[in-house]
Design a protein around this motif. Structure first.
Motif, mmCIF file in Angstrom:
data_model
loop_
_atom_site.group_PDB
_atom_site.id
_atom_site.type_symbol
_atom_site.label_atom_id
_atom_site.label_comp_id
_atom_site.label_asym_id
_atom_site.label_seq_id
_atom_site.Cartn_x
_atom_site.Cartn_y
_atom_site.Cartn_z
ATOM 1 N N ASP A 125 0.960 -1.022 0.061
ATOM 2 C CA ASP A 125 -0.135 0.050 -0.202
ATOM 3 C C ASP A 125 0.890 1.101 -0.078
ATOM 4 N N PRO A 126 0.116 2.334 -0.039
ATOM 5 C CA PRO A 126 1.078 3.603 -0.262
ATOM 6 C C PRO A 126 2.027 3.796 0.865
ATOM 7 N N ALA A 127 1.661 3.656 2.051
ATOM 8 C CA ALA A 127 2.245 4.060 3.248
ATOM 9 C C ALA A 127 3.484 3.153 3.528
ATOM 10 N N SER A 128 3.124 1.768 2.971
ATOM 11 C CA SER A 128 4.631 0.720 3.117
ATOM 12 C C SER A 128 5.447 0.940 2.007
ATOM 13 N N THR A 129 4.772 1.404 0.709
ATOM 14 C CA THR A 129 5.901 1.686 -0.137
ATOM 15 C C THR A 129 6.815 2.913 0.230
ATOM 16 N N GLU A 130 5.974 4.018 0.751
ATOM 17 C CA GLU A 130 7.194 5.039 1.209
ATOM 18 C C GLU A 130 7.705 4.679 2.257
ATOM 19 N N ASN A 131 7.387 3.826 3.106
ATOM 20 C CA ASN A 131 8.318 3.485 4.271
ATOM 21 C C ASN A 131 9.331 2.638 3.916
ATOM 22 N N LEU A 132 9.170 1.649 2.683
ATOM 23 C CA LEU A 132 10.474 0.831 1.990
ATOM 24 C C LEU A 132 11.308 1.658 1.122
ATOM 25 N N ARG A 133 10.814 2.785 0.664
ATOM 26 C CA ARG A 133 11.521 3.539 -0.360
ATOM 27 C C ARG A 133 12.627 4.239 0.376
ATOM 28 N N TYR A 134 12.611 4.583 1.710
ATOM 29 C CA TYR A 134 13.546 5.088 2.738
ATOM 30 C C TYR A 134 14.034 4.337 3.740
ATOM 31 N N SER A 135 13.569 3.194 3.566
ATOM 32 C CA SER A 135 14.320 2.139 4.634
ATOM 33 C C SER A 135 15.377 1.280 4.287
ATOM 34 N N SER A 136 15.398 1.082 2.920
ATOM 35 C CA SER A 136 16.317 0.017 2.237
ATOM 36 C C SER A 136 17.032 0.668 1.190
ATOM 37 N N SER A 137 18.586 0.490 1.142
ATOM 38 C CA SER A 137 19.044 1.002 0.238
ATOM 39 C C SER A 137 19.307 0.022 -0.940
ATOM 40 N N ARG A 138 18.974 -1.411 -0.621
ATOM 41 C CA ARG A 138 18.778 -2.370 -1.651
ATOM 42 C C ARG A 138 17.712 -2.354 -2.700
ATOM 43 N N THR A 139 16.504 -1.628 -2.112
ATOM 44 C CA THR A 139 15.380 -1.795 -2.949
ATOM 45 C C THR A 139 15.330 -0.016 -3.415
ATOM 46 N N ILE A 140 15.293 0.005 -4.852
ATOM 47 C CA ILE A 140 15.270 1.344 -5.181
ATOM 48 C C ILE A 140 13.657 1.478 -5.881
ATOM 49 N N ILE A 141 13.190 2.411 -5.055
ATOM 50 C CA ILE A 141 11.674 2.614 -5.593
ATOM 51 C C ILE A 141 11.737 4.160 -6.103
ATOM 52 N N PRO A 142 11.515 4.331 -7.447
ATOM 53 C CA PRO A 142 11.546 5.701 -8.236
ATOM 54 C C PRO A 142 10.386 6.663 -7.395
ATOM 55 N N GLU A 143 10.918 7.767 -7.354
ATOM 56 C CA GLU A 143 9.655 8.854 -6.891
ATOM 57 C C GLU A 143 8.682 8.719 -7.854
ATOM 58 N N GLY A 144 7.377 8.941 -7.219
ATOM 59 C CA GLY A 144 5.923 8.869 -8.000
ATOM 60 C C GLY A 144 5.293 7.567 -7.999
ATOM 61 N N VAL A 145 6.001 6.643 -7.501
ATOM 62 C CA VAL A 145 5.488 5.262 -7.551
ATOM 63 C C VAL A 145 4.719 5.322 -6.146
ATOM 64 N N GLU A 146 3.394 4.819 -6.174
ATOM 65 C CA GLU A 146 2.737 4.591 -5.053
ATOM 66 C C GLU A 146 2.503 3.368 -4.640
#
Length: 126
Positions: free
Chosen positions: A90-111
């Protein structure tokens, strides 16, 4: 002829913990540890079997630890020796993951980010 329900034993979680804490011998503890391991395995297998496409889940008991607590929807299930799933967070978990892992790169704008290969036994129903 009337029947009555069988009597429930007088055991509680508190009495079990009291026995373990105050009275259990090493052989008792070994048997208890084996029973706990067996019960945990049964619960993991039941949890894995209950996961299906569309299930809302919260991750737990998984490594890396930054995945613990993330929530989302199961979008694919693959059965094999170990049942694995793809979860769309979900969007909140995606946002959490975006900033908690250097191994998982999630581009800005991906909800809603999807992650594949998650053991189904680590998915707790929401």
């Amino acid at each position: 002829m009337t029947t009555t329900a069988p009597e429930q034993p007088d055991f509680t979680l508190e009495s079990a913990i009291g026995f373990i804490t105050l009275h259990a011998s090493q052989p008792d503890l070994d048997r208890i540890a084996a029973a706990i391991k067996q019960r945990s395995l049964a619960l993991r297998e039941a949890r894995a079997a209950s996961v299906s496409e569309g299930s809302l889940v919260r991750l737990g008991g998984i490594k890396p630890k930054y995945l613990v607590g993330l929530t989302g929807k199961v979008v694919d299930v693959r059965h094999g020796k170990i049942t694995r799933v793809e979860v769309e967070f979900d969007p909140a978990s995606t946002e959490n993951l975006r900033y908690s892992s250097s191994r998982t790169i999630i581009p800005e704008g991906v909800e809603r980010y999807s992650m594949d290969g998650i053991p189904a036994s680590c998915c707790f129903p929401q």
